[in-house]
Write an enzyme that holds these catalytic residues in place. Structure first.
Site, PDB file in Angstrom:
ATOM      1  N   CYS A  21       0.838  -1.203   0.000  1.00 32.01           N
ATOM      2  CA  CYS A  21       0.000   0.000   0.000  1.00 32.01           C
ATOM      3  C   CYS A  21       0.879   1.262   0.000  1.00 32.01           C
ATOM      4  O   CYS A  21       0.727   2.136  -0.862  1.00 32.01           O
ATOM      5  CB  CYS A  21      -0.938  -0.005   1.196  1.00 32.01           C
ATOM      6  SG  CYS A  21      -0.122  -0.331   2.761  1.00 32.01           S
TER       7      CYS A  21
HETATM    8  N1  LIG Z   1      -4.634  -4.177   5.293  1.00 32.22           N
HETATM    9  C1  LIG Z   1      -4.142  -3.476   4.284  1.00 32.22           C
HETATM   10  O1  LIG Z   1      -4.410  -2.248   4.131  1.00 32.22           O
HETATM   11  C2  LIG Z   1      -3.236  -4.136   3.287  1.00 32.22           C
HETATM   12  C3  LIG Z   1      -2.790  -5.428   3.478  1.00 32.22           C
HETATM   13  N2  LIG Z   1      -1.966  -5.991   2.543  1.00 32.22           N
HETATM   14  C4  LIG Z   1      -1.479  -7.349   2.712  1.00 32.22           C
HETATM   15  O2  LIG Z   1      -2.547  -8.256   2.372  1.00 32.22           O
HETATM   16  C5  LIG Z   1      -2.443  -9.435   3.144  1.00 32.22           C
HETATM   17  C6  LIG Z   1      -3.742  -9.620   3.922  1.00 32.22           C
HETATM   18  O3  LIG Z   1      -3.870  -8.477   4.707  1.00 32.22           O
HETATM   19  P1  LIG Z   1      -5.138  -8.293   5.640  1.00 32.22           P
HETATM   20  O4  LIG Z   1      -6.380  -8.662   4.934  1.00 32.22           O
HETATM   21  O5  LIG Z   1      -5.039  -6.950   6.255  1.00 32.22           O
HETATM   22  O6  LIG Z   1      -4.815  -9.416   6.743  1.00 32.22           O
HETATM   23  P2  LIG Z   1      -5.784 -10.034   7.848  1.00 32.22           P
HETATM   24  O7  LIG Z   1      -4.919 -10.406   8.982  1.00 32.22           O
HETATM   25  O8  LIG Z   1      -6.909  -9.081   8.052  1.00 32.22           O
HETATM   26  O9  LIG Z   1      -6.366 -11.394   7.156  1.00 32.22           O
HETATM   27  C7  LIG Z   1      -5.503 -12.468   6.914  1.00 32.22           C
HETATM   28  C8  LIG Z   1      -6.335 -13.575   6.282  1.00 32.22           C
HETATM   29  O10 LIG Z   1      -5.495 -14.668   5.948  1.00 32.22           O
HETATM   30  C9  LIG Z   1      -5.996 -15.876   6.511  1.00 32.22           C
HETATM   31  N3  LIG Z   1      -4.806 -16.661   6.865  1.00 32.22           N
HETATM   32  C10 LIG Z   1      -3.893 -16.364   7.822  1.00 32.22           C
HETATM   33  N4  LIG Z   1      -2.899 -17.283   7.800  1.00 32.22           N
HETATM   34  C11 LIG Z   1      -3.197 -18.164   6.805  1.00 32.22           C
HETATM   35  C12 LIG Z   1      -2.575 -19.335   6.284  1.00 32.22           C
HETATM   36  N5  LIG Z   1      -1.426 -19.778   6.787  1.00 32.22           N
HETATM   37  N6  LIG Z   1      -3.156 -19.982   5.249  1.00 32.22           N
HETATM   38  C13 LIG Z   1      -4.310 -19.543   4.723  1.00 32.22           C
HETATM   39  N7  LIG Z   1      -4.965 -18.438   5.163  1.00 32.22           N
HETATM   40  C14 LIG Z   1      -4.406 -17.760   6.196  1.00 32.22           C
HETATM   41  C15 LIG Z   1      -6.843 -15.444   7.676  1.00 32.22           C
HETATM   42  O11 LIG Z   1      -7.937 -16.326   7.904  1.00 32.22           O
HETATM   43  P3  LIG Z   1      -7.759 -17.709   8.689  1.00 32.22           P
HETATM   44  O12 LIG Z   1      -6.685 -17.490   9.721  1.00 32.22           O
HETATM   45  O13 LIG Z   1      -9.113 -17.991   9.280  1.00 32.22           O
HETATM   46  O14 LIG Z   1      -7.389 -18.709   7.630  1.00 32.22           O
HETATM   47  C16 LIG Z   1      -7.426 -14.121   7.175  1.00 32.22           C
HETATM   48  O15 LIG Z   1      -8.562 -14.386   6.380  1.00 32.22           O
HETATM   49  C17 LIG Z   1      -1.253  -9.245   4.068  1.00 32.22           C
HETATM   50  O16 LIG Z   1      -0.113  -9.834   3.501  1.00 32.22           O
HETATM   51  C18 LIG Z   1      -1.071  -7.729   4.116  1.00 32.22           C
HETATM   52  O17 LIG Z   1       0.257  -7.376   4.402  1.00 32.22           O
HETATM   53  C19 LIG Z   1      -1.587  -5.331   1.391  1.00 32.22           C
HETATM   54  C20 LIG Z   1      -2.029  -4.050   1.178  1.00 32.22           C
HETATM   55  C21 LIG Z   1      -2.856  -3.358   2.116  1.00 32.22           C
HETATM   56  C1  LIG Z   2      -0.863   0.431   9.404  1.00 25.05           C
HETATM   57  C2  LIG Z   2       0.001  -0.788   9.141  1.00 25.05           C
HETATM   58  O1  LIG Z   2       0.327  -1.529  10.038  1.00 25.05           O
HETATM   59  N1  LIG Z   2       0.347  -1.025   7.883  1.00 25.05           N
HETATM   60  C3  LIG Z   2       1.160  -2.188   7.519  1.00 25.05           C
HETATM   61  C4  LIG Z   2       1.254  -2.234   6.035  1.00 25.05           C
HETATM   62  C5  LIG Z   2       0.103  -3.038   5.510  1.00 25.05           C
HETATM   63  C6  LIG Z   2       0.411  -3.528   4.225  1.00 25.05           C
HETATM   64  O2  LIG Z   2      -0.167  -3.068   3.298  1.00 25.05           O
HETATM   65  O3  LIG Z   2       1.422  -4.412   4.119  1.00 25.05           O
HETATM   66  P1  LIG Z   2       1.799  -5.055   2.747  1.00 25.05           P
HETATM   67  O4  LIG Z   2       1.310  -4.130   1.689  1.00 25.05           O
HETATM   68  O5  LIG Z   2       3.244  -5.195   2.759  1.00 25.05           O
HETATM   69  O6  LIG Z   2       1.140  -6.374   2.589  1.00 25.05           O
HETATM   70  C7  LIG Z   2       2.573  -2.150   8.030  1.00 25.05           C
HETATM   71  O7  LIG Z   2       3.117  -1.058   8.150  1.00 25.05           O
HETATM   72  O8  LIG Z   2       3.120  -3.244   8.175  1.00 25.05           O
END
Ligand SMILES: NC(=O)C1=CN([C@@H]2O[C@H](COP(=O)(O)OP(=O)(O)OC[C@H]3O[C@@H](n4cnc5c(N)ncnc54)[C@H](OP(=O)(O)O)[C@@H]3O)[C@@H](O)[C@H]2O)C=CC1
Ligand SMILES: CC(=O)N[C@@H](CCC(=O)OP(=O)(O)O)C(=O)O
Length: 351
Positions: free
Chosen positions: A155
């Site tokens: 992000c």
């Molecule tokens: N939040 C944000 O703004 C952003 C996040 N990201 C990235 O996107 C990814 C997801 O982020 P986010 O949605 O915030 O994370 P969350 O922690 O909110 O959700 C993680 C999801 O992954 C599942 N999960 C966790 N471990 C495993 C596993 N070993 N195998 C299969 N499923 C798994 C969990 O469900 P369950 O444990 O029930 O299987 C849950 O549905 C991360 O890598 C994050 O860094 C990227 C850009 C922006």
């Molecule tokens: C507020 C906050 O905790 N933000 C996360 C970035 C989330 C994210 O987007 O991580 P990836 O895009 O690398 O999956 C962090 O700084 O680790």
């Protein structure tokens, strides 16, 4: 494989997270997508709409365990999971003819030593990584179209890379004096009950974090170096802001002496004139995160204080949309030859 008329069968690994539910919101209303498998290890069997009531009437599937999910029957699988999950499953999926779009960092860094240093794990499939594509559509559109595996950008990197691209492509700024001061809403940390994300900890508070080094730094540096054609470094400092969604990056650069007379506004407007999701606002504008909430829009505004050698680039996006799920759907559209804006024309929500 989806044909131009048949719907795209979609799988989502990690459907209960913030990016997972955002993917569900977008894809459940996408005219060409059909949700086929949505996984959660903890919530196996639960109807998706029981967890996310906004999806009632839009998603009629239940969560399935990853190992039982019909992922190999899909045309594309999105990994909305922590780092290290997608790289363990990508090979089997692409051998089954399934495209992979990873929202984590498994396929963002081409340097596996750097990946291992920052993510504390060896890369599970360096050969697949080598052929993967960094899914920043505005820079890699043709490569995205032919990809098997796409690494959706981080992000923060999305804002910094798109904010700086026009300058680096033309060699207009000093490459050793870039500062990216980035602020994110709390949903950026994911739907985990970490202390720092609790309401009583995060609301009415504002803090810097990872000031001495964040895992997005190498991703940004690798991409900026490719654009500039030479090594680039920057100071990157993330901050946590007491809001659910939203990201604002303020990027400070020093203009080279020979470029002081550049019309930077015209440069950005020209560079992004054909980009549906990049809005170059009038010079001096003050972009607000609420103006892009829940939309895939990224807005940029330029400032030239005192008409000196400093240029300030302000960039806003919704961290869950253009910063994650929206960008991933944008990648899917390009991957399957659809109009890039398909299913992504949501107008931001105000107030
Ligand atoms: N939040 C944000 O703004 C952003 C996040 N990201 C990235 O996107 C990814 C997801 O982020 P986010 O949605 O915030 O994370 P969350 O922690 O909110 O959700 C993680 C999801 O992954 C599942 N999960 C966790 N471990 C495993 C596993 N070993 N195998 C299969 N499923 C798994 C969990 O469900 P369950 O444990 O029930 O299987 C849950 O549905 C991360 O890598 C994050 O860094 C990227 C850009 C922006
Ligand atoms: C507020 C906050 O905790 N933000 C996360 C970035 C989330 C994210 O987007 O991580 P990836 O895009 O690398 O999956 C962090 O700084 O680790």
């Amino acid at each position: 494989m989806a044909s131009s008329s048949a719907p795209i069968k979609v799988g989502i690994v990690g459907g209960t997270g913030y990016t997972g539910v955002e993917l569900l919101r977008l894809l459940s209303a996408h005219p060409n997508a059909k949700l086929h498998a949505i996984t959660s290890r903890k919530e196996e069997g639960m109807p998706v709409a029981d967890m996310f009531p906004n999806l009632r009437g839009h998603v009629d599937l239940a969560f399935s365990a990853p190992e039982n999910a019909a992922l190999s029957e899909c045309d594309v699988v999105f990994f909305a999971t922590p780092h290290g999950v997608a790289m363990g499953q990508a090979r089997a999926l692409i051998e089954a003819g399934v495209k992979v779009i990873d929202l984590a960092a498994d396929f963002r860094l081409q340097d596996t030593a750097v990946f291992e240093k920052w993510y504390k794990m060896a890369h599970a499939c360096p050969d697949v990584l080598k052929d993967s594509v960094y899914g920043l559509v505005e820079l890699n559109r043709e490569k995205v179209a032919g990809a098997q595996v796409i690494g959706n950008p981080g992000c923060y990197p999305t804002t910094v890379i798109l904010g700086l691209t026009p300058l680096l492509e033309k060699g207009l700024v000093k490459l050793d004096n870039i500062i990216a001061d980035c602020k994110s809403g709390v949903s950026g940390a994911g739907r985990k009950t970490e202390v720092g994300s609790l309401f009583s900890e995060a609301s009415d508070n504002f803090k810097a974090y990872a000031v001495s080094g964040h895992r997005h730094h190498p991703e940004i540096v690798e991409q900026l170096g490719k654009i500039a054609g030479q090594p680039v470094d920057l100071t990157f400092v993330p901050h946590l802001v007491p809001m659910i969604r939203g990201m604002l990056s303020t990027i400070y650069v020093k203009i080279k002496p020979e470029a002081l007379d550049t019309d930077f506004q015209a440069l950005y407007e020209q560079r992004y004139q054909n980009e549906a999701f990049i809005d170059v606002m009038p010079a001096g504008s003050l972009p607000e995160t609420r103006s892009v909430r829940a939309s895939n829009q990224l807005r940029i505004a330029l400032h030239r204080p005192g008409n000196g050698d400093t240029l300030i680039v302000v960039v806003v996006q919704d961290n869950l949309v253009k910063g994650a799920a929206g960008q991933a759907v944008q990648n899917m559209n390009v991957l399957f030859g659809l109009a890039e804006q398909t299913g992504l024309n949501q107008v931001a929500i105000l107030p």
